[in-house]
Write an enzyme that holds these catalytic residues in place. Sequence first.
Site: not given
Length: 304
Positions: A130, A193
């Site tokens: 994250c 991401t």
Amino acid sequence: MRFHFSLNGISFNSPLLVASGTFGFGDEVTDLIDINQLGGLVTKSITLHPREGNPPPRIAETPAGMLNSIGLANPGVDSFIGEILPRLKALKTPVFVNIAGSTLQEYVEVLDKLENTGAAVAGYEINISCPNVKQGGMAFGIDPHTTERLTGSLRKQTDKCLIMKLSPNVTHIEEIAAAAEAGGADALSAINTVVGMSIDVENRTPRLHTVTGGLSGAAIKPIALAQVYKISQAVGIPLIGLGGISNHKDVIEFILAGADLVQIGTINFKQPAAAVRIRGELEVWCERNNIANLHDLKGEMITP
Ligand code: DHB
């Protein structure tokens, strides 16, 4: 459909799972899609304690993708077990619980609680990547030693399918992949991401409260493909590819690059039934090309 692959005794007849954070806990879209047509569902990240997440704005659109900085907002593992898990048990689709933490102990405790419920889930996807929370697990995902240690600790706690989700925000993703394999992971998912940002020039403010966030969608597909390819050259365990998939050709690219399965993420926000649409597209493509099992194309890219 024309796809067969098993992982840890779970048999998949579609390569298309829905990615963490893009499908909630599967209960927001039940009117829009038959979840049992998915290859699998990965839940939003669960942490030991409930989290409100980051202040808004937490999402920004960019020309070819989306930036987000949710900050791992979730109800916490106890509430997940009490209120959400019972509903997930009714699904025929394999469910993978995504776990995030800020210390090794936190990951271990969350997994321990889930295992003690006798959780009727297929397995776990561990978020070590994250980008938006200080201590949001990224510390684990950028270092091979901590990746191996965390994977090894979790491996001792469960016989269920253990998937480590890797960050692209590293120099050599294949080293992290090899460390997760050495720690005993059953599979890897890649990529999470890519760190990005966007600024509103009229008022000179960042478009996300946290300034930087995670970029997903079409913009990251070539990055994801290259990383999946690199990982597939470095490890022997199964690989779940994701990053910007929006149609059947994207899926086939990932499989040719070395993925066994894929996840559909950002497109779900625009088209909650994307995974069902793409499944139909793949079926037509396989029929036209006389492919009996799409999985046979794994790693079959013809290199110059
Ligand atoms: C968040 C977590 C992620 O793993 C990611 O890739 C992007 C955002 C978050 O909760 O902020």
